[in-house]
Design a protein around this motif. Structure first.
Motif, PDB file in Angstrom:
ATOM      1  N   GLY A  56      49.384  33.645  29.332  1.00 10.13           N
ATOM      2  CA  GLY A  56      49.441  33.556  30.793  1.00 10.13           C
ATOM      3  C   GLY A  56      48.359  34.395  31.443  1.00 10.13           C
ATOM      4  N   ILE A  57      48.178  35.614  30.916  1.00 18.33           N
ATOM      5  CA  ILE A  57      47.162  36.511  31.482  1.00 18.33           C
ATOM      6  C   ILE A  57      45.772  35.909  31.303  1.00 18.33           C
ATOM      7  CG2 ILE A  57      46.080  38.792  31.229  1.00 18.33           C
ATOM      8  CD1 ILE A  57      48.933  39.818  30.430  1.00 18.33           C
ATOM      9  N   GLN A  96      44.998  32.846  31.023  1.00 20.91           N
ATOM     10  CA  GLN A  96      44.887  31.684  31.930  1.00 20.91           C
ATOM     11  C   GLN A  96      44.558  32.152  33.356  1.00 20.91           C
ATOM     12  OE1 GLN A  96      45.263  28.607  30.912  1.00 20.91           O
ATOM     13  NE2 GLN A  96      45.759  27.357  32.692  1.00 20.91           N
ATOM     14  N   GLN A  97      45.226  33.256  33.754  1.00 27.28           N
ATOM     15  CA  GLN A  97      44.976  33.818  35.099  1.00 27.28           C
ATOM     16  C   GLN A  97      43.520  34.270  35.211  1.00 27.28           C
ATOM     17  OE1 GLN A  97      47.417  34.852  37.559  1.00 27.28           O
ATOM     18  NE2 GLN A  97      49.329  35.082  36.441  1.00 27.28           N
ATOM     19  N   TRP A  98      43.049  34.902  34.156  1.00 25.61           N
ATOM     20  CA  TRP A  98      41.672  35.398  34.154  1.00 25.61           C
ATOM     21  C   TRP A  98      40.667  34.256  34.227  1.00 25.61           C
ATOM     22  CZ3 TRP A  98      42.233  39.727  29.878  1.00 25.61           C
ATOM     23  CH2 TRP A  98      42.716  40.896  30.495  1.00 25.61           C
ATOM     24  N   HIS A 125      40.962  31.657  35.945  1.00 28.04           N
ATOM     25  CA  HIS A 125      40.828  31.265  37.365  1.00 28.04           C
ATOM     26  C   HIS A 125      40.324  32.414  38.235  1.00 28.04           C
ATOM     27  CE1 HIS A 125      42.601  27.441  36.538  1.00 28.04           C
ATOM     28  NE2 HIS A 125      43.688  28.010  36.007  1.00 28.04           N
ATOM     29  N   SER A 126      40.838  33.625  37.989  1.00 31.97           N
ATOM     30  CA  SER A 126      40.435  34.795  38.789  1.00 31.97           C
ATOM     31  C   SER A 126      40.007  35.925  37.863  1.00 31.97           C
ATOM     32  CB  SER A 126      41.600  35.288  39.664  1.00 31.97           C
ATOM     33  OG  SER A 126      42.457  34.255  40.005  1.00 31.97           O
ATOM     34  N   LEU A 131      40.873  39.784  38.447  1.00 33.78           N
ATOM     35  CA  LEU A 131      42.250  40.283  38.405  1.00 33.78           C
ATOM     36  C   LEU A 131      42.399  41.351  37.314  1.00 33.78           C
ATOM     37  CD1 LEU A 131      44.518  39.023  40.188  1.00 33.78           C
ATOM     38  CD2 LEU A 131      45.291  37.818  38.151  1.00 33.78           C
ATOM     39  N   ALA A 173      47.746  40.882  36.482  1.00 38.62           N
ATOM     40  CA  ALA A 173      48.000  39.602  35.804  1.00 38.62           C
ATOM     41  C   ALA A 173      49.306  39.680  35.006  1.00 38.62           C
ATOM     42  CB  ALA A 173      46.824  39.270  34.886  1.00 38.62           C
ATOM     43  N   MET A 207      52.274  39.407  37.300  1.00 37.42           N
ATOM     44  CA  MET A 207      52.426  38.033  37.807  1.00 37.42           C
ATOM     45  C   MET A 207      53.096  37.140  36.757  1.00 37.42           C
ATOM     46  SD  MET A 207      48.830  37.638  39.794  1.00 37.42           S
ATOM     47  CE  MET A 207      48.911  35.949  40.321  1.00 37.42           C
ATOM     48  N   GLU A 208      52.715  37.342  35.518  1.00 36.47           N
ATOM     49  CA  GLU A 208      53.328  36.544  34.444  1.00 36.47           C
ATOM     50  C   GLU A 208      54.786  36.931  34.234  1.00 36.47           C
ATOM     51  OE1 GLU A 208      52.320  33.828  32.809  1.00 36.47           O
ATOM     52  OE2 GLU A 208      50.675  33.955  34.226  1.00 36.47           O
ATOM     53  N   LYS A 240      57.413  35.402  36.473  1.00 35.64           N
ATOM     54  CA  LYS A 240      57.807  34.011  36.196  1.00 35.64           C
ATOM     55  C   LYS A 240      59.113  33.940  35.403  1.00 35.64           C
ATOM     56  CE  LYS A 240      53.137  32.140  36.254  1.00 35.64           C
ATOM     57  NZ  LYS A 240      52.050  31.628  35.427  1.00 35.64           N
TER      58      LYS A 240
END
Lengths: 239, 112
Positions: A36-37, A39-41, A43-44, A47, A52, A55-56, A59
């Protein structure tokens, strides 16, 4: 961007801090969070790791990992009971079934020939106490060794904990003691009945067998069962 | 976001079907795959996915494989023989359910 080894270790710590104490579940959640982290990276990229991670974690809902842990315990309990059943069944094949049969016959005959009610109650209570106190005593005596076995290699496995805690089998011994105690108030027509003798002999022998399987057979095969259940068990032992 | 309550009862069937098509998959991959197929309409929550996977594993429908990927261990799930059979049964049940729901929601009236 991929997570570093230090960040992976940090995620392990994070799961431990959120009440995931078993390595098997920690590993799965760490990989999930890490994916998840990453994946976040993607996009952003700006972060931070902590942002990150949080945020994960969100969920998983307000209870965090607690639901996952509770459900995992249930599923693993089912697996453990299947293991007990696997070894229990072995005693219903020749030649072991003869031992079972012999024990049931001896107890039945002993009870059937005890015409004195108090004497019979004494035998029932005595046999029940032997099981209950024996199991409890063994549980306490072996506590230190069992705790060491549980965290062998520095990792605690959920199934390992069940195996070396005897799967809460001491509760079953308590049941057998209650069974014995209940005969004190039993009416004479219940006690002086061949069906009582045979039923008690069957129940006592079954409880004794389950206790034996949980306390001796399964722990002696602990390593083997852990390796069979967790493909990662051998990998991590060599790390 | 789709109403998760309506999907809840079908989660196990969805997992079995995805694993049948995808061979072996890991948890995160399953959530992403569902998101991709439904174009983000359906999101399997983490709190529901792992309990479902663990339950199916305990029932003997899934088996676990572990591999070291990017300096961490990854758990993959795949169908057992029993899992393949169960997938077929559950898909039939789900298709029946969808057909019945369609008839209830969109009845085709006929005059005899």
């Amino acid at each position: 961007m991929k997570l570093s080894q230090d960040q992976i270790q940090e995620l392990y710590k994070f799961t431990r801090a959120h009440y995931v104490e078993h390595y098997d579940l920690q590993t799965e959640l760490v990989d999930h969070l890490a994916n998840g982290i990453e994946q976040q990276w993607a996009h952003s990229p700006k972060l931070s790791f902590d942002e990150a991670k949080q945020m994960e974690f969100k969920k998983f809902g307000v209870f965090g990992f607690m639901d996952v842990v509770a459900e995992r315990q249930k599923a693993m309990g089912k697996k453990y009971r299947k293991i007990i059943w696997r070894f229990f069944k072995e005693w219903f094949q020749l030649p072991k079934i003869l031992i079972m049969f012999l024990v049931i016959v001896i107890i039945s005959v002993l009870l059937y020939n005890s015409t004195d009610e108090e004497w019979k109650q004494g035998i029932v209570l005595g046999l029940s106490s032997v099981l209950a106190l024996g199991a409890l005593g063994y549980f306490f005596i072996t506590r230190k060794n069992r705790e060491l076995d549980m965290i062998k290699g520095g990792k605690k496995w959920m199934l390992g904990e069940m195996i070396f805690q005897f799967g809460g089998i001491t509760l079953l011994s308590n049941f057998s003691l209650q069974l014995g105690l209940s005969t004190i108030h039993a009416e004479g027509f219940i006690l002086n009945n061949i069906w009582f003798d045979v039923s008690f002999a069957i129940v006592w022998t079954s409880v004794a067998l389950v206790s034996y399987v949980a306390m001796f057979v399964i722990p002696s095969k602990g390593e083997e069962l852990l390796a069979e259940t967790y493909p990662e068990y051998k990998i991590t032992q060599n790390l | 976001m789709a109403n998760s309550k309506l999907y809840k009862g079908s989660l196990n069937t969805i997992i079995l079907k995805l694993l049948d098509e995808g061979g072996r998959m890991y948890g995160y991959e399953i959530t992403q795959k569902v998101k991709e197929i439904t174009k983000g309409e359906l999101k399997i929550t983490e709190g529901a996915l792992y309990p479902a996977l663990h339950k199916l594993e305990a029932e003997g429908l899934l088996v676990v494989e572990v591999a070291k990927v990017d300096n961490r261990l990854r758990k993959y799930y795949k169908l057992t023989e029993q899992g393949v059979k169960e997938k077929t049964n559950r898909l039939v049940e789900l298709e029946d359910f969808i057909r019945n729901m369609e008839q209830l929601v969109n009845p085709k009236w006929t005059i005899n």
